[in-house]
Motif scaffolding. Structure first.
Motif, PDB file in Angstrom:
ATOM      1  N   PRO A 115       0.921  -1.034  -0.097  1.00 28.21           N
ATOM      2  CA  PRO A 115      -0.524  -0.182   0.263  1.00 28.21           C
ATOM      3  C   PRO A 115       0.798   1.067  -0.219  1.00 28.21           C
ATOM      4  O   PRO A 115       2.119   1.444   0.525  1.00 28.21           O
ATOM      5  N   VAL A 116       0.280   2.768   0.051  1.00 26.85           N
ATOM      6  CA  VAL A 116       1.468   3.591  -0.850  1.00 26.85           C
ATOM      7  C   VAL A 116       1.343   4.325   1.119  1.00 26.85           C
ATOM      8  O   VAL A 116       0.323   3.465   2.005  1.00 26.85           O
ATOM      9  N   THR A 117       2.666   4.785   1.185  1.00 27.48           N
ATOM     10  CA  THR A 117       2.706   5.245   2.566  1.00 27.48           C
ATOM     11  C   THR A 117       1.425   6.021   3.300  1.00 27.48           C
ATOM     12  O   THR A 117       1.133   6.941   2.165  1.00 27.48           O
ATOM     13  N   SER A 118       1.554   6.539   4.377  1.00 30.25           N
ATOM     14  CA  SER A 118       0.666   7.119   4.969  1.00 30.25           C
ATOM     15  C   SER A 118       0.730   8.743   4.387  1.00 30.25           C
ATOM     16  O   SER A 118       1.817   8.887   4.238  1.00 30.25           O
ATOM     17  N   ALA A 119      -0.535   9.098   4.482  1.00 33.86           N
ATOM     18  CA  ALA A 119      -0.829  10.394   4.285  1.00 33.86           C
ATOM     19  C   ALA A 119       0.384  11.621   5.098  1.00 33.86           C
ATOM     20  O   ALA A 119       0.710  12.821   4.756  1.00 33.86           O
ATOM     21  N   SER A 120       0.529  11.391   6.162  1.00 27.70           N
ATOM     22  CA  SER A 120       1.770  12.462   6.334  1.00 27.70           C
ATOM     23  C   SER A 120       3.213  11.866   6.260  1.00 27.70           C
ATOM     24  O   SER A 120       4.089  12.687   6.146  1.00 27.70           O
ATOM     25  N   PRO A 179      18.314  -6.048  -9.656  1.00 25.76           N
ATOM     26  CA  PRO A 179      17.227  -6.584  -9.875  1.00 25.76           C
ATOM     27  C   PRO A 179      16.705  -7.571  -8.831  1.00 25.76           C
ATOM     28  O   PRO A 179      15.587  -7.457  -7.998  1.00 25.76           O
ATOM     29  N   HIS A 180      17.564  -7.466  -7.633  1.00 25.29           N
ATOM     30  CA  HIS A 180      17.544  -8.390  -5.768  1.00 25.29           C
ATOM     31  C   HIS A 180      16.811  -6.890  -5.265  1.00 25.29           C
ATOM     32  O   HIS A 180      15.757  -7.283  -4.518  1.00 25.29           O
ATOM     33  N   ARG A 181      16.967  -5.412  -5.557  1.00 23.82           N
ATOM     34  CA  ARG A 181      15.647  -4.099  -4.976  1.00 23.82           C
ATOM     35  C   ARG A 181      14.547  -3.868  -6.219  1.00 23.82           C
ATOM     36  O   ARG A 181      14.460  -2.717  -4.945  1.00 23.82           O
ATOM     37  N   GLU A 182      14.942  -4.462  -7.092  1.00 27.61           N
ATOM     38  CA  GLU A 182      13.808  -4.063  -7.974  1.00 27.61           C
ATOM     39  C   GLU A 182      12.230  -3.813  -6.966  1.00 27.61           C
ATOM     40  O   GLU A 182      11.965  -2.886  -7.085  1.00 27.61           O
ATOM     41  N   ALA A 183      11.994  -4.787  -6.775  1.00 29.21           N
ATOM     42  CA  ALA A 183      11.006  -4.793  -6.069  1.00 29.21           C
ATOM     43  C   ALA A 183      10.802  -3.479  -4.808  1.00 29.21           C
ATOM     44  O   ALA A 183       9.742  -3.197  -4.241  1.00 29.21           O
ATOM     45  N   GLU A 184      11.599  -3.760  -4.289  1.00 28.69           N
ATOM     46  CA  GLU A 184      11.681  -3.396  -2.931  1.00 28.69           C
ATOM     47  C   GLU A 184      11.741  -1.669  -3.224  1.00 28.69           C
ATOM     48  O   GLU A 184      10.556  -0.910  -2.387  1.00 28.69           O
ATOM     49  N   LEU A 185      12.371  -1.389  -3.789  1.00 31.92           N
ATOM     50  CA  LEU A 185      12.607   0.187  -4.279  1.00 31.92           C
ATOM     51  C   LEU A 185      10.828   0.127  -5.362  1.00 31.92           C
ATOM     52  O   LEU A 185      10.545   1.996  -5.309  1.00 31.92           O
ATOM     53  N   LEU A 186      10.139   0.001  -5.619  1.00 31.76           N
ATOM     54  CA  LEU A 186       8.889   0.228  -6.167  1.00 31.76           C
ATOM     55  C   LEU A 186       8.067   0.375  -4.888  1.00 31.76           C
ATOM     56  O   LEU A 186       6.668   1.036  -4.916  1.00 31.76           O
ATOM     57  N   SER A 187       7.684  -0.488  -4.274  1.00 33.20           N
ATOM     58  CA  SER A 187       6.933  -0.624  -2.801  1.00 33.20           C
ATOM     59  C   SER A 187       6.919   0.550  -2.540  1.00 33.20           C
ATOM     60  O   SER A 187       7.655   1.559  -2.620  1.00 33.20           O
ATOM     61  N   GLY A 188       5.275   1.031  -2.081  1.00 34.43           N
ATOM     62  CA  GLY A 188       5.023   1.721  -2.300  1.00 34.43           C
ATOM     63  C   GLY A 188       4.783   2.982  -3.035  1.00 34.43           C
ATOM     64  O   GLY A 188       3.730   3.954  -1.741  1.00 34.43           O
ATOM     65  N   ALA A 189       5.008   3.152  -3.821  1.00 35.59           N
ATOM     66  CA  ALA A 189       5.019   3.884  -4.992  1.00 35.59           C
ATOM     67  C   ALA A 189       3.731   4.740  -5.000  1.00 35.59           C
ATOM     68  O   ALA A 189       2.394   3.605  -5.536  1.00 35.59           O
ATOM     69  N   ALA A 190       3.155   5.888  -5.819  1.00 35.50           N
ATOM     70  CA  ALA A 190       1.988   6.164  -5.478  1.00 35.50           C
ATOM     71  C   ALA A 190       1.582   6.078  -6.926  1.00 35.50           C
ATOM     72  O   ALA A 190       0.352   6.236  -7.152  1.00 35.50           O
ATOM     73  N   VAL A 191       2.626   6.302  -7.619  1.00 29.63           N
ATOM     74  CA  VAL A 191       2.283   6.300  -9.492  1.00 29.63           C
ATOM     75  C   VAL A 191       3.547   6.036  -9.972  1.00 29.63           C
ATOM     76  O   VAL A 191       4.532   6.080  -9.762  1.00 29.63           O
ATOM     77  N   GLY A 192       3.321   5.156 -10.849  1.00 35.91           N
ATOM     78  CA  GLY A 192       4.972   4.574 -11.848  1.00 35.91           C
ATOM     79  C   GLY A 192       4.592   5.437 -13.222  1.00 35.91           C
ATOM     80  O   GLY A 192       2.835   5.347 -14.074  1.00 35.91           O
TER      81      GLY A 192
END
Length: 299
Positions: A115-120, A179-192
């Motif tokens: 999920p996207v990070t909190s509004a704060s 490639p080993h960190r790609e998923a981690e770095l994409l996680s929580g983004a609001a928009v791609g």
């Protein structure tokens, strides 16, 4: 060039000794970029094996790459491409070529939607891709400035091994592609973000960037160019934007409408799993390849 004339040449010689072990030889691109006489590809055919040339981009729009790709299309038992426009591009140049369109899969197992990070927290937009494509992102720097004036964000760039130059007043960060960190770095983004300047080359691309966002469950904003129109159903699993105003509006909507963002996020992941995963596409690949190459029909 050192690799091409050294280790690559040795590797090709080693592969040549094993050609009889295969029913077909599949090369993702040319065996060697500097090998214009196609000696390895000719060796494949001489050994009696079908040679499959997998071409993922419109190299015919780039003079140097065209000189590399053209002789291989002529030699190949089968040329495999990811999109229909690329097939049509090749057929216009080489009417006798045998070309098969196989949709490029995405490894959905590598990505776990978060999920996207909190509004704060300051939301972040993400762009990932090849260093040669950063020019597409830079074209939209002014658009992102306008978005930031209405709704602050941070931009995350995932690309290459050197930090790119980007003149922007909004905050941004860069991470080298891993490639080993790609998923981690994409996680929580609001928009791609998937901006793409319209060109003959772009219309032949397979949209792997968009597929990556879909697999990561990110709401996507993409240019309606080429394969993007197939991958993104506006308002269902992402948004398409043509003009600067449309880009600003689409990004702001996703930053401010949490319900819309959640709905598109879930649909994006569902699209990747149900349409573009290996589990879905590999049986299709196998069936089409058996039909196109009788030599591998028993595999």
């Amino acid at each position: 060039m050192l690799f091409e004339y050294g280790p690559a040449f040795v590797q090709l010689l080693m592969h040549r000794r094993r050609l009889g072990d295969s029913s077909a030889v599949w090369i993702n691109g040319p065996a060697s970029l500097l090998n214009h006489n196609c000696w390895f590809e000719r060796a494949i055919l001489k050994s009696g094996q079908p040679y499959v040339f997998h071409l993922q981009d419109d190299w015919f729009s780039i003079p140097y790459n065209r000189a590399v790709a053209a002789p291989r299309v002529r030699l190949a038992s089968l040329t495999v491409v990811p999109t229909e426009p690329l097939k049509q591009r090749i057929m216009a140049l080489f009417p006798d070529a045998k070309v098969l369109v196989l949709e490029e899969p995405i490894d959905v197992g590598r990505f776990k939607p978060v999920p996207v990070t909190s509004a704060s927290d300051l939301p972040f937009l993400v762009w990932t891709g090849h260093v040669a494509s950063i020019a597409d992102l830079k074209q939209y720097a002014a658009v992102l400035e306008r978005v930031h004036a209405r709704h602050p964000f941070k931009l995350r760039i995932i690309s290459g091994q050197r930090q790119p130059a980007l003149a922007a007043s909004f905050p941004w960060e860069w991470f080298p592609f891993d490639p080993h960190r790609e998923a981690e770095l994409l996680s929580g983004a609001a928009v791609g973000l998937a901006p793409l300047e319209d060109s003959a080359y772009a219309r032949c691309k397979g949209g792997y960037k968009v597929k990556t966002y879909l697999a990561a469950g990110l709401p996507v904003v993409a240019s309606p160019v080429g394969h993007h129109n197939r991958l993104v159903q506006p308002g269902e699993n992402g948004l398409l934007a043509s003009t600067d105003d449309e880009w600003v509006s689409a990004i702001v909507r996703l930053l401010t409408d949490a319900a819309l963002a959640r709905r598109l996020s879930a649909a994006a992941r569902e699209t990747a799993v149900n349409k573009y995963s290996h589990a879905v596409l590999m049986p299709e690949w196998a069936g089409q390849l058996r039909g196109a190459l009788p030599e591998i029909a028993a595999i």
